[in-house]
Design a protein around this motif. Structure first.
Motif, PDB file in Angstrom:
ATOM      1  N   CYS A  83       1.661  11.541 -11.036  1.00  0.00           N
ATOM      2  CA  CYS A  83       2.511  10.881  -9.982  1.00  0.00           C
ATOM      3  C   CYS A  83       1.755   9.149  -9.925  1.00  0.00           C
ATOM      4  O   CYS A  83       0.631   9.266 -10.195  1.00  0.00           O
ATOM      5  CB  CYS A  83       2.266  11.214  -8.624  1.00  0.00           C
ATOM      6  N   VAL A  84       2.417   8.483  -9.307  1.00  0.00           N
ATOM      7  CA  VAL A  84       1.932   7.147  -9.303  1.00  0.00           C
ATOM      8  C   VAL A  84       1.632   6.878  -7.595  1.00  0.00           C
ATOM      9  O   VAL A  84       2.680   7.128  -6.907  1.00  0.00           O
ATOM     10  CB  VAL A  84       2.645   5.861  -9.544  1.00  0.00           C
ATOM     11  N   THR A  85       0.336   6.718  -7.308  1.00  0.00           N
ATOM     12  CA  THR A  85      -0.102   6.312  -5.913  1.00  0.00           C
ATOM     13  C   THR A  85      -0.464   5.014  -5.612  1.00  0.00           C
ATOM     14  O   THR A  85      -1.259   4.448  -6.349  1.00  0.00           O
ATOM     15  CB  THR A  85      -1.340   7.316  -5.579  1.00  0.00           C
ATOM     16  N   ALA A  86       0.197   4.240  -4.865  1.00  0.00           N
ATOM     17  CA  ALA A  86      -0.123   2.770  -4.601  1.00  0.00           C
ATOM     18  C   ALA A  86      -0.705   2.805  -3.654  1.00  0.00           C
ATOM     19  O   ALA A  86      -0.537   3.171  -2.657  1.00  0.00           O
ATOM     20  CB  ALA A  86       1.257   1.821  -4.659  1.00  0.00           C
ATOM     21  N   ARG A 146       3.168   7.507 -16.253  1.00  0.00           N
ATOM     22  CA  ARG A 146       3.062   8.403 -15.008  1.00  0.00           C
ATOM     23  C   ARG A 146       3.631   9.959 -15.606  1.00  0.00           C
ATOM     24  O   ARG A 146       3.265  11.147 -14.992  1.00  0.00           O
ATOM     25  CB  ARG A 146       3.744   8.068 -14.004  1.00  0.00           C
ATOM     26  N   LEU A 194      -3.512   5.734 -10.002  1.00  0.00           N
ATOM     27  CA  LEU A 194      -3.632   4.995  -8.835  1.00  0.00           C
ATOM     28  C   LEU A 194      -3.578   3.583  -9.144  1.00  0.00           C
ATOM     29  O   LEU A 194      -4.232   2.710  -9.877  1.00  0.00           O
ATOM     30  CB  LEU A 194      -4.941   5.389  -8.250  1.00  0.00           C
ATOM     31  N   ALA A 216       4.573  -2.096  -5.232  1.00  0.00           N
ATOM     32  CA  ALA A 216       4.438  -0.750  -4.938  1.00  0.00           C
ATOM     33  C   ALA A 216       5.585   0.116  -4.668  1.00  0.00           C
ATOM     34  O   ALA A 216       5.699   1.020  -4.978  1.00  0.00           O
ATOM     35  CB  ALA A 216       3.607  -0.856  -3.392  1.00  0.00           C
ATOM     36  N   SER A 258       5.690   3.091  -7.255  1.00  0.00           N
ATOM     37  CA  SER A 258       5.023   4.360  -6.834  1.00  0.00           C
ATOM     38  C   SER A 258       5.724   5.423  -6.431  1.00  0.00           C
ATOM     39  O   SER A 258       6.857   5.403  -5.660  1.00  0.00           O
ATOM     40  CB  SER A 258       3.951   3.938  -5.619  1.00  0.00           C
ATOM     41  N   ASP A 259       5.260   6.527  -6.586  1.00  0.00           N
ATOM     42  CA  ASP A 259       5.803   7.801  -5.878  1.00  0.00           C
ATOM     43  C   ASP A 259       5.042   8.004  -4.517  1.00  0.00           C
ATOM     44  O   ASP A 259       5.970   8.212  -3.489  1.00  0.00           O
ATOM     45  CB  ASP A 259       5.316   9.140  -6.765  1.00  0.00           C
ATOM     46  N   THR A 279       2.572   6.173  -1.603  1.00  0.00           N
ATOM     47  CA  THR A 279       2.033   4.838  -1.039  1.00  0.00           C
ATOM     48  C   THR A 279       1.141   5.061   0.090  1.00  0.00           C
ATOM     49  O   THR A 279       1.452   5.892   1.011  1.00  0.00           O
ATOM     50  CB  THR A 279       2.933   3.736  -0.703  1.00  0.00           C
ATOM     51  N   ALA A 333       6.551   6.987  -1.232  1.00  0.00           N
ATOM     52  CA  ALA A 333       6.982   5.643  -1.221  1.00  0.00           C
ATOM     53  C   ALA A 333       8.262   5.344  -0.312  1.00  0.00           C
ATOM     54  O   ALA A 333       8.293   4.237   0.526  1.00  0.00           O
ATOM     55  CB  ALA A 333       7.045   4.988  -2.509  1.00  0.00           C
TER      56      ALA A 333
END
Lengths: 262, 280
Positions: free
Chosen positions: A42-45, A205, A211, A220, A224-225, A227, A241
């Motif tokens: 996952c993308v965390t911003a 991702r 991150l 973001a 992102s998934d 945030t 997000a």
């Protein structure tokens, strides 16, 4: 741009967990006890105004924080359940598993593009079994291969800013990390280069926990998934997000994302 | 005069002044080179490069032993001074942030200000008196001491110019600190450090005072590094203050040889460094 905001992410296993993380610069407390979880693939911003501790936070996750003279961190950061802040953990091993891309592209100026990609291995005295393939794979994953395949011997610094940043991502990928930290990776780049990096984040991702620290709310929202909003060294709000950007629970988050401060 | 015209006039005047100053600064450089070449060329011959000095009164002879001696003594100085100086520079810039590093830096500055003849006396007392021998070793050591401060400070300053982002890039790839220092930081600064080192070498190659009572002089080939050794600067000094025309002519030839030697050393080092940097 293929920057379709990810729909509500299905639950993913936890890759990293941060517990009561406090970071200091000398006596100054930069992070006042952060706890959050970073899911796999996952993308965390991380968003928040300047000086809120965003960069410090991700630098704690690969133990780069302590590189700054006088800096130290307390609390716990678990990577696959193991506390990487522990005294028994070699920061060098952590950094090989948790890669980092910096704000300013920083390819090694004395090395060619090829050597830059392999730098993480060669500098550690590791000879990859098939260097040519590793170079190609890493550059392909970083969406740079087609642009540089005929000039692998040119120096890394001869590339444009956006290409240099993708070279740095390729260099990071060549080490086969498990987590990738990105500290404002697009802030030195123009919109087109930024779009390419964002596309790349979308592709990466699928395989990594990412991150990303960013000053751009739009970015973001796009990439992102999850945030997390940081303010004054504290984690104010953390969620998907969608929720953070549409119905934040904290008024401070709302003020920030609507541009009323910061 | 309108302000715009005034600005233009001032701009012109300052430009002309700078060009003039540059020309004046070039006068000593060009005239020294020209004069040494003019005077020295007359004394050059095949025997000058191959022969040993002849006794007073006999014409001819050469400085072969002094040319080789200079190379040997400077070589010893490099072998001692470069590794020590670069290592100390790395320490001061990369590893020591504390009081000891400050002390090293201060000591290097003080040492840089010590007159070279004092260094010569020091090495005389330390080595020559104890071994009861003038030697190439002693001469090389004296020159190494003179090189040291320049090398330490240039190394330090050039390492400081390496952006912190490169150190972080390497560290974040899981490269241990010492490898980062050697293979990234030092390598990035290498061309600049090499230039600084070459300047230091060029400077000591012409040093005379510290060699007078360390390497001393020798009219014959030195049989070992433990023997008194002839060097170009000392030979030039000896010959130029002598009353004999032939010796004075040879002194000029020696001076020209020394200048060319330093120039060639510099050029070779530059080319080698550039090749290595480019091939990477």
């Amino acid at each position: 741009m293929t920057s379709v905001p990810p729909s509500a992410p299905e639950p993913r296993p936890e890759k990293m967990r941060v517990e009561s993380l406090r970071a200091y610069f000398g006596d100054a407390l930069a992070l006042k006890g952060i706890s959050m979880s970073v899911p796999e693939r996952c993308v965390t911003a991380i968003i928040g105004p300047s000086g809120c501790g965003k960069s410090t936070f991700i630098r704690c996750l690969n133990r780069m924080h302590e590189v700054t003279p006088g800096a130290r961190a307390e609390g716990a950061v678990f990577l696959d359940g193991k506390n990487i802040l522990g005294d028994d953990v070699d920061p060098v091993d952590v950094r090989r598993r948790v890669g980092m891309v910096f704000q300013k592209p920083n390819p090694f100026p004395t090395m060619s593009i090829r050597e830059n990609v392999l730098a993480g291995l060669t500098l550690n005295g590791i000879r990859p079994p098939d260097p040519a393939r590793l170079v190609e794979e890493s550059l392909r994953q970083a969406a740079l291969w087609d642009e540089v395949k005929d000039s692998l011997d040119r120096t890394g610094t001869s590339l444009s800013g956006g290409q240099q940043q993708r070279l740095c991502i390729a260099r990071c990928l060549a080490l086969e990390p498990e987590v990738i930290l990105m500290d404002e990776p697009c802030s030195a780049l123009d919109p087109i280069a930024t779009a390419r990096i964002e596309e790349l984040i979308h592709e990466l991702r699928e395989r990594f926990a990412i991150l990303i620290v960013t000053h751009s709310m739009q970015q973001a929202a796009r990439v992102s998934d999850f945030t997390a909003f940081f303010y004054m060294g504290e984690l104010v709000e953390h969620g998907t997000a969608d929720v953070i950007f549409t119905k934040p629970t904290s008024s401070r988050t709302e003020d920030y994302i609507t541009g009323r401060f910061g | 005069m309108s302000p715009f015209v005034r600005k233009k006039v001032i701009d012109r005047a300052v430009t002309v002044a700078c060009v003039l100053a540059t020309l004046v600064a070039l006068v000593p450089l060009v005239s020294v080179l020209a004069y040494v070449t003019a005077q020295g060329a007359a004394g050059l011959s095949a025997t000058f490069f191959t022969g040993l000095p002849k006794p007073v009164g006999e014409p001819g002879g050469g400085m072969a032993n002094a040319i080789v001696g200079s190379l040997v003594v400077v070589g010893i100085a490099c072998a001692i001074g470069i590794p020590l100086g670069v290592a100390a520079g790395v320490y001061v810039s990369e590893l020591g942030g504390g009081r000891f590093a400050k002390l090293v830096r201060f000591a290097a500055d003080v040492l840089g200000g010590v007159p070279s003849i004092v260094v010569g006396i020091f090495v005389y007392a330390l080595v020559v008196v104890r071994t009861k021998h003038f030697s190439a070793w002693a001469g090389g050591l004296a020159l190494a001491v003179i090189m040291l401060p320049t090398i330490v400070r240039t190394t330090e300053e050039l390492l400081r110019l390496v952006p912190a982002s490169l150190r972080e890039a390497a560290l974040a790839l899981g490269v241990p600190r010492w490898k980062t220092t050697i293979f990234v930081v030092l390598r990035t600064a290498a061309p600049g450090i090499a230039t600084g080192v070459m300047l230091a070498v060029a400077r000591v190659a012409g040093e005379t005072a510290p060699l007078l009572f360390t390497a001393f002089n020798n009219r014959f080939w030195a049989e070992s590094l433990g023997d008194p050794t002839a060097t170009l600067p000392v030979q030039i000094f000896t010959y130029s203050v002598s009353p004999y025309d032939d010796w004075q002519r040879q002194a000029w030839a020696g001076a020209l040889t020394l200048v060319v030697l330093v120039l060639v050393l510099n050029l070779v080092a530059k080319i080698v460094i550039q090749r290595r940097v480019r091939s990477r």
